[in-house]
Design a protein around this motif. Structure first.
Motif, PDB file in Angstrom:
ATOM      1  N   LEU A  32       0.830  -1.208   0.000  1.00 46.24           N
ATOM      2  CA  LEU A  32       0.000   0.000   0.000  1.00 46.24           C
ATOM      3  C   LEU A  32       0.863   1.257   0.000  1.00 46.24           C
ATOM      4  O   LEU A  32       0.630   2.181  -0.790  1.00 46.24           O
ATOM      5  N   ALA A  33       1.876   1.303   0.864  1.00 47.68           N
ATOM      6  CA  ALA A  33       2.763   2.471   0.915  1.00 47.68           C
ATOM      7  C   ALA A  33       3.499   2.639  -0.413  1.00 47.68           C
ATOM      8  O   ALA A  33       3.650   3.762  -0.907  1.00 47.68           O
ATOM      9  N   HIS A  34       3.939   1.546  -0.984  1.00 48.58           N
ATOM     10  CA  HIS A  34       4.635   1.586  -2.278  1.00 48.58           C
ATOM     11  C   HIS A  34       3.696   2.084  -3.381  1.00 48.58           C
ATOM     12  O   HIS A  34       4.063   2.946  -4.179  1.00 48.58           O
ATOM     13  N   LEU A  35       2.471   1.573  -3.402  1.00 44.00           N
ATOM     14  CA  LEU A  35       1.480   1.979  -4.397  1.00 44.00           C
ATOM     15  C   LEU A  35       1.156   3.466  -4.277  1.00 44.00           C
ATOM     16  O   LEU A  35       1.059   4.174  -5.282  1.00 44.00           O
ATOM     17  N   LEU A  36       1.006   3.957  -3.062  1.00 39.33           N
ATOM     18  CA  LEU A  36       0.635   5.355  -2.866  1.00 39.33           C
ATOM     19  C   LEU A  36       1.790   6.325  -3.087  1.00 39.33           C
ATOM     20  O   LEU A  36       1.569   7.468  -3.502  1.00 39.33           O
ATOM     21  N   GLY A  67      -5.475  11.155   1.307  1.00 38.15           N
ATOM     22  CA  GLY A  67      -5.290  11.156   2.759  1.00 38.15           C
ATOM     23  C   GLY A  67      -6.102  10.068   3.430  1.00 38.15           C
ATOM     24  O   GLY A  67      -5.636   9.417   4.379  1.00 38.15           O
ATOM     25  N   LEU A  68      -7.309   9.844   2.942  1.00 36.48           N
ATOM     26  CA  LEU A  68      -8.144   8.774   3.504  1.00 36.48           C
ATOM     27  C   LEU A  68      -7.507   7.404   3.244  1.00 36.48           C
ATOM     28  O   LEU A  68      -7.512   6.537   4.122  1.00 36.48           O
ATOM     29  N   ALA A  69      -6.961   7.213   2.056  1.00 36.25           N
ATOM     30  CA  ALA A  69      -6.272   5.952   1.765  1.00 36.25           C
ATOM     31  C   ALA A  69      -5.055   5.784   2.665  1.00 36.25           C
ATOM     32  O   ALA A  69      -4.763   4.680   3.135  1.00 36.25           O
ATOM     33  N   SER A  70      -4.368   6.873   2.950  1.00 36.89           N
ATOM     34  CA  SER A  70      -3.189   6.829   3.813  1.00 36.89           C
ATOM     35  C   SER A  70      -3.544   6.516   5.258  1.00 36.89           C
ATOM     36  O   SER A  70      -2.696   6.036   6.018  1.00 36.89           O
ATOM     37  N   CYS A  71      -4.773   6.793   5.644  1.00 38.80           N
ATOM     38  CA  CYS A  71      -5.211   6.500   7.016  1.00 38.80           C
ATOM     39  C   CYS A  71      -5.181   5.003   7.312  1.00 38.80           C
ATOM     40  O   CYS A  71      -5.106   4.603   8.484  1.00 38.80           O
ATOM     41  N   ILE A  72      -5.221   4.186   6.286  1.00 39.08           N
ATOM     42  CA  ILE A  72      -5.177   2.728   6.493  1.00 39.08           C
ATOM     43  C   ILE A  72      -3.904   2.341   7.231  1.00 39.08           C
ATOM     44  O   ILE A  72      -3.927   1.507   8.140  1.00 39.08           O
ATOM     45  N   LEU A  73      -2.774   2.960   6.874  1.00 39.69           N
ATOM     46  CA  LEU A  73      -1.514   2.661   7.561  1.00 39.69           C
ATOM     47  C   LEU A  73      -1.579   3.034   9.041  1.00 39.69           C
ATOM     48  O   LEU A  73      -1.075   2.298   9.889  1.00 39.69           O
ATOM     49  N   ILE A  74      -2.180   4.164   9.338  1.00 37.67           N
ATOM     50  CA  ILE A  74      -2.266   4.612  10.730  1.00 37.67           C
ATOM     51  C   ILE A  74      -3.197   3.695  11.523  1.00 37.67           C
ATOM     52  O   ILE A  74      -2.887   3.304  12.652  1.00 37.67           O
ATOM     53  N   ILE A  75      -4.306   3.328  10.923  1.00 39.35           N
ATOM     54  CA  ILE A  75      -5.243   2.415  11.593  1.00 39.35           C
ATOM     55  C   ILE A  75      -4.565   1.063  11.826  1.00 39.35           C
ATOM     56  O   ILE A  75      -4.670   0.475  12.907  1.00 39.35           O
ATOM     57  N   ILE A 112       5.095  14.293  -4.009  1.00 38.04           N
ATOM     58  CA  ILE A 112       6.046  13.368  -4.624  1.00 38.04           C
ATOM     59  C   ILE A 112       7.326  13.277  -3.794  1.00 38.04           C
ATOM     60  O   ILE A 112       7.899  12.201  -3.647  1.00 38.04           O
ATOM     61  N   ALA A 113       7.744  14.382  -3.212  1.00 43.85           N
ATOM     62  CA  ALA A 113       8.981  14.389  -2.434  1.00 43.85           C
ATOM     63  C   ALA A 113       8.781  13.914  -0.985  1.00 43.85           C
ATOM     64  O   ALA A 113       9.653  13.246  -0.427  1.00 43.85           O
ATOM     65  N   TRP A 114       7.663  14.235  -0.361  1.00 48.18           N
ATOM     66  CA  TRP A 114       7.452  13.971   1.069  1.00 48.18           C
ATOM     67  C   TRP A 114       7.277  12.486   1.368  1.00 48.18           C
ATOM     68  O   TRP A 114       7.807  11.983   2.344  1.00 48.18           O
ATOM     69  N   LYS A 115       6.503  11.782   0.567  1.00 49.25           N
ATOM     70  CA  LYS A 115       6.271  10.343   0.717  1.00 49.25           C
ATOM     71  C   LYS A 115       5.863   9.974   2.148  1.00 49.25           C
ATOM     72  O   LYS A 115       6.505   9.176   2.827  1.00 49.25           O
ATOM     73  N   ALA A 116       4.759  10.532   2.599  1.00 44.42           N
ATOM     74  CA  ALA A 116       4.276  10.308   3.958  1.00 44.42           C
ATOM     75  C   ALA A 116       4.003   8.839   4.251  1.00 44.42           C
ATOM     76  O   ALA A 116       4.240   8.363   5.364  1.00 44.42           O
ATOM     77  N   ASN A 117       3.534   8.102   3.269  1.00 41.19           N
ATOM     78  CA  ASN A 117       3.208   6.694   3.500  1.00 41.19           C
ATOM     79  C   ASN A 117       4.456   5.851   3.721  1.00 41.19           C
ATOM     80  O   ASN A 117       4.461   4.961   4.570  1.00 41.19           O
ATOM     81  N   ARG A 118       5.513   6.115   2.972  1.00 39.82           N
ATOM     82  CA  ARG A 118       6.782   5.406   3.196  1.00 39.82           C
ATOM     83  C   ARG A 118       7.334   5.762   4.572  1.00 39.82           C
ATOM     84  O   ARG A 118       7.842   4.902   5.284  1.00 39.82           O
ATOM     85  N   ARG A 119       7.231   7.041   4.948  1.00 47.60           N
ATOM     86  CA  ARG A 119       7.689   7.460   6.274  1.00 47.60           C
ATOM     87  C   ARG A 119       6.908   6.736   7.363  1.00 47.60           C
ATOM     88  O   ARG A 119       7.480   6.233   8.331  1.00 47.60           O
ATOM     89  N   ASN A 120       5.590   6.716   7.198  1.00 44.93           N
ATOM     90  CA  ASN A 120       4.738   6.098   8.213  1.00 44.93           C
ATOM     91  C   ASN A 120       4.955   4.590   8.291  1.00 44.93           C
ATOM     92  O   ASN A 120       4.959   4.020   9.386  1.00 44.93           O
TER      93      ASN A 120
END
Length: 171
Positions: A32-36, A67-75, A112-120
């Motif tokens: 998921l993080a890679h896809l996003l 952002g909603l898709a990224s919430c999956i990682l946090i959940i 593109i630079a921040w990559k919050a999902n990879r960080r999380n």
């Protein structure tokens, strides 16, 4: 290939960590993080971007949906028993991604630079491997976040007081 036999879930884990099963497995969350964040690569460069960067091109709505898709990682991190200090860091990473990402053009480049999902994902796996080890970076990050939030709320208050005093002296 032999199927992997997983050990039983420990009863010492918090109750929330025993929920989720394979849905929140490392492989699924990494995918998921890679896809996003970095599924595609611009040919001839090392620049990678994911669906977050593409969806973010739709003004306002795209960043909210990403952002909603990224919430999956946090959940998933919460279900897996990640400490609350790490969850706060993950939420802040996502908040920065959504807020700055909502700025037209610049926000898309930032996504593109921040990559919050990879960080999380990295934060989650680090804290699952070392469950009770918070680094000084975690605490400094939260301290700076608290100071920034205080400044954000104090500046308007100070300006309002200054304006009220200025008006009081004019009348």
């Amino acid at each position: 290939m032999e199927p992997e036999v997983l050990p039983p879930i420990s009863k010492s884990l918090p109750p929330r960590a025993r929920v989720g099963g394979n849905l929140f497995a490392d492989e699924n969350l990494d995918l998921l993080a890679h896809l996003l964040d970095d599924w595609f690569r611009i040919p001839g460069t090392s620049i990678r971007f994911g669906l977050d960067g593409i969806i973010g091109l739709v003004p306002w709505l795209g960043d909210v949906l990403a952002g909603l898709a990224s919430c999956i990682l946090i959940i998933a991190a919460w279900f897996r028993g990640v400490p609350y200090v790490t969850l706060v860091r993950m939420i802040v990473n996502l908040g920065i991604d959504v807020v700055v990402g909502s700025i037209p053009i610049f926000g898309d480049m930032f996504d593109i630079a921040w990559k919050a999902n990879r960080r999380n994902y990295g934060l989650m796996t680090r804290h699952l491997q070392h469950p009770h080890r918070h680094t000084w970076k975690d605490w400094i990050f939260l301290l700076l976040l608290g100071l920034c939030m205080t400044a954000i709320f104090m500046v308007p208050m100070i300006l309002l007081i200054w304006l009220a005093e200025w008006l009081a002296h004019r009348i």
